[in-house]
Design an enzyme around this catalytic site. Structure first.
Site, PDB file in Angstrom:
ATOM      1  N   GLU A 175      41.757  53.917  43.371  1.00  0.00           N
ATOM      2  CA  GLU A 175      42.795  53.013  43.890  1.00  0.00           C
ATOM      3  C   GLU A 175      43.519  53.625  45.096  1.00  0.00           C
ATOM      4  O   GLU A 175      44.743  53.754  45.124  1.00  0.00           O
ATOM      5  CB  GLU A 175      43.776  52.616  42.792  1.00  0.00           C
ATOM      6  CG  GLU A 175      43.125  51.792  41.703  1.00  0.00           C
ATOM      7  CD  GLU A 175      44.095  51.201  40.688  1.00  0.00           C
ATOM      8  OE1 GLU A 175      45.316  51.452  40.792  1.00  0.00           O
ATOM      9  OE2 GLU A 175      43.624  50.480  39.781  1.00  0.00           O
ATOM     10  N   GLU A 306      37.216  49.317  36.370  1.00  0.00           N
ATOM     11  CA  GLU A 306      38.378  49.007  35.534  1.00  0.00           C
ATOM     12  C   GLU A 306      38.426  47.501  35.351  1.00  0.00           C
ATOM     13  O   GLU A 306      38.524  46.759  36.327  1.00  0.00           O
ATOM     14  CB  GLU A 306      39.691  49.512  36.152  1.00  0.00           C
ATOM     15  CG  GLU A 306      39.832  51.023  36.152  1.00  0.00           C
ATOM     16  CD  GLU A 306      41.211  51.500  36.617  1.00  0.00           C
ATOM     17  OE1 GLU A 306      42.206  50.745  36.430  1.00  0.00           O
ATOM     18  OE2 GLU A 306      41.279  52.620  37.159  1.00  0.00           O
TER      19      GLU A 306
END
Length: 509
Positions: A175, A306
Site C-alpha cells: 500500500e 488483500e
C-alpha cells in the site's frame, strides 16, 4: 419453480485456476500471530516451537497454498533483523499501526518459515519499502535463499539454519499509496525499480516480485506501473525486477469510520454487502483491461493480496485489533469472490484473504480464555472449494441470465456459480445470496456425463448465524441430496442463503 439454465462444456478446459488464489494473509495485528498462530513454547496448548498445532492442522485441511507475512501496514515498519537470533536478545518495537502495542519480536523469520513448513504452504514475504532500505531487503533475500558462503549465509547458520529456504514470492512494499509511504504512483514505480533490482535470484531460487499495486478502483496507478515497470515494443517485455502487481479490495457496507456490524445486521445490509462483494468482478476486469493494453500476452500477473469483509470490531475488544465475528453472510461473500476469481484465472495468479486467524474475515477464531478453536463459516467455503485448486476452469454460459434483485440503484444477481475439472472429476460451486427465495439451477453438461455425484451444502437458519466455542457447528457443511439427474446433466436446488458444491466423475461421451 423455473430453473436457471447454465451450459458447461466440460470437454473445453479454460485457464488453470492457480492454487494460489486460495492464499492467506497473516499480519502482526491483534491476535493473528500472537495468540493465534504462535502461543509460545511454554503454552499448555499443544505446540511445536511455540506454533499452535491445532491451528496448523485445521489449515492443512484447506490445502493452504501460501501465507503472506508480516503485513500489511506492519511490513513497512518491520525490520527483519530484529526478529532473528535468541529471543531474549531481540529488541522490542512498537506496533504503531495496530493498537500501539509493544512487539517483542519472538515471532520472526525462522518462526515464520517453520510455520510455512508445518502448513505445507509457500511463504510470501512483504518487504519494507516504506521505512526500510534497499540493502535491508536485499540482505533478507540473501539470508533466506542463498547457499554457499556470504555474510548473510553465515548469519543464518549462526542462528541454526544450515540449508537455505525456497522463497519465491516477495512483495515490494505494501500500500505505497497509503501506510506504505504515501507515495505517488510515479514515486513508487521508481522505488520498485530500485528495490526489485537488488532483490537477487540466488542459485535456483527464482524470485516472483510483486509490486505494490492500487487501492481498489485506482486504475491510473496500475497504468503507471505498467508503463514504468516494463518496456513497450512489438510485445510488452516486463522488467526483470517485477513479475506481478497487486490490488486491494475490501467489502463493507458503511464508511471507513463506521463499517457496519458483523452480526447485528438486517436484510437490507445483507444485500448491500452482496452488491459490494460482487463489485470485485468490476475491479478485476478494470485492472486486467489496463494491463491487457500494455501486456496482451499476460506475462505480468495480477495479485489480489488483500480481500474480504471489514466490519466494526466486536464490542469490548481493542479497536486496533480488528477482531470481528464471521457469519453465514461472510461465507456467501467468499463464495461470490471465488466464482469471480475462477473467471479471471487467465490473469489473476494469487489472492490472499485478510486474515487467517482472529482478524477481519478469519478462517479460525481462538478464544483467549478457554483456548477453544472455532472454524468459521468462511473456513468451510475454503474447504468445500479446495478441489478447484490447480483445476482447469470451465466456462459457464447463462442463456437466460441470472435472477436479480434491485438493491438501491443497483441490480444484484442472486445466484452465482463456477466450475472446474481436474483428474477426471467435475466440481461446481453455487451460491444463492437471496435472503428469502430459493432457486433451481439446471446444469447442461455438454461433452461428457457425470456419475458418482456427491453434494454438500453450507447454510443456516439465519444469515446472522455464526460459530462460537459453545456452538462450534452452528454453520457447518453437511451432505446434500437435492441434486437430481436430468437428460442433459443435473438440476440443483439452492435454498435461500446457501452455498452448495457438487462434484462427480466425468465420463466422456
Amino acid at each position: 419453480m423455473s430453473a436457471v439454465p447454465a451450459v458447461i462444456n466440460v470437454d473445453v478446459p479454460g485457464p488453470v485456476i492457480n492454487r494460489h488464489l486460495y492464499g492467506h494473509f497473516a499480519e502482526h495485528l491483534g491476535r493473528c500471530v500472537y495468540g493465534g498462530f504462535y502461543v509460545g513454547e511454554d503454552s499448555d496448548l499443544p505446540n511445536e516451537g511455540g506454533l499452535r498445532l491445532d491451528v496448523v492442522e485445521a489449515l492443512r485441511a484447506l490445502n493452504i497454498p501460501n501465507l503472506r507475512w508480516p503485513g500489511g501496514c506492519f511490513a513497512d515498519e518491520y525490520h527483519w533483523t530484529d526478529g532473528i537470533g535468541p529471543k531474549d536478545r531481540r529488541p522490542v518495537m512498537v506496533n504503531t499501526h495496530w493498537g500501539n502495542v509493544e512487539e517483542n519480536n519472538h515471532f520472526g523469520t525462522h518462526e515464520f518459515m517453520a510455520l510455512c513448513e508445518l502448513l505445507g504452504a509457500e511463504p510470501y514475504i512483504s518487504g519494507n519499502v516504506g521505512s526500510g532500505t534497499v540493502r535491508e531487503m536485499s540482505d533478507w533475500v540473501e539470508y533466506l535463499t542463498r547457499d554457499g558462503d556470504s555474510p548473510m549465509v553465515r548469519l543464518r547458520k549462526e542462528n541454526g539454519r544450515e540449508e537455505p529456504w525456497r522463497v519465491r514470492f516477495w512483495g515490494l512494499g505494501n500500500e505505497a499509496w497509503g501506510c506504505g509511504g504515501n507515495m505517488s504512483a510515479a514515486q513508487y514505480a521508481a522505488e520498485a525499480r530500485r528495490f526489485g533490482t537488488y532483490c537477487r535470484d540466488h542459485g535456483d531460487n527464482k524470485l516472483y516480485r510483486i509490486a505494490a499495486g492500487a487501492n481498489s478502483f485506482d486504475y491510473a496507478w496500475t497504468e503507471t506501473l505498467m508503463k514504468q515497470l516494463g518496456e513497450l515494443g512489438c510485445a510488452y517485455r516486463p522488467a526483470p525486477f517485477m513479475q506481478a502487481l497487486s490490488v486491494h479490495y475490501y467489502t463493507l457496507t458503511g464508511t471507513w469510520q463506521d463499517k457496519g456490524q458483523a452480526t447485528d445486521f438486517g436484510t437490507d445490509d445483507h444485500y448491500r454487502t452482496m452488491v459490494q462483494a460482487a463489485r470485485v468482478d468490476e475491479l478485476l476486469t478494470g485492472h486486467s483491461n489496463v494491463m491487457d493494453c500494455y501486456d496482451p500476452g499476460r506475462n505480468v500477473g495480477l495479485v489480489l493480496d488483500e480481500w474480504g469483509t471489514w466490519w466494526n470490531v466486536e464490542p469490548g475488544t481493542n479497536p486496533g485489533f480488528l477482531y470481528q465475528q464471521n457469519t453465514l453472510r461472510d461465507a456467501l461473500v467468499a463464495g461470490l469472490h471465488f466464482d469471480v476469481f475462477h473467471r479471471h484465472a487467465g490473469r489473476l495468479v494469487m489472492a490472499n484473504i485478510a486474515q487467517t486467524v482472529n482478524v477481519l474475515q478469519a478462517m479460525i477464531l481462538t478464544d483467549p480464555e478457554s483456548g477453544a478453536l472455532v472454524l468459521t463459516p468462511t473456513y468451510h467455503v475454503f474447504e468445500m472449494n479446495k478441489g478447484h485448486q490447480d483445476a482447469a476452469s470451465l466456462r459457464v454460459d447463462l442463456p437466460s441470465g441470472l435472477p436479480t434483485r434491485e438493491v438501491g440503484e443497483d441490480r444484484l444477481a442472486t445466484v452465482s456459480l463456477s466450475a472446474s475439472r481436474k483428474d477426471g472429476r467435475l466440481l461446481v460451486s453455487l451460491s444463492n445470496v437471496d435472503a428469502d427465495e430459493a432457486a433451481d439451477v439446471e446444469l447442461d453438461l455438454r461433452g461428457g456425463a457425470v456419475t458418482d455425484v456427491q453434494a454438500r451444502i453450507l447454510t443456516a437458519g439465519r444469515l446472522q448465524d455464526h460459530n462460537t466455542p459453545e456452538a462450534s457447528a452452528a454453520v457447518a457443511p453437511r451432505p446434500y441430496e437435492q441434486v437430481t439427474a436430468t437428460a442433459s446433466g443435473l438440476r440443483v436446488h439452492l435454498p435461500a442463503h446457501s452455498f452448495v458444491t457438487v462434484e462427480g466423475r466425468l465420463d466422456g461421451r
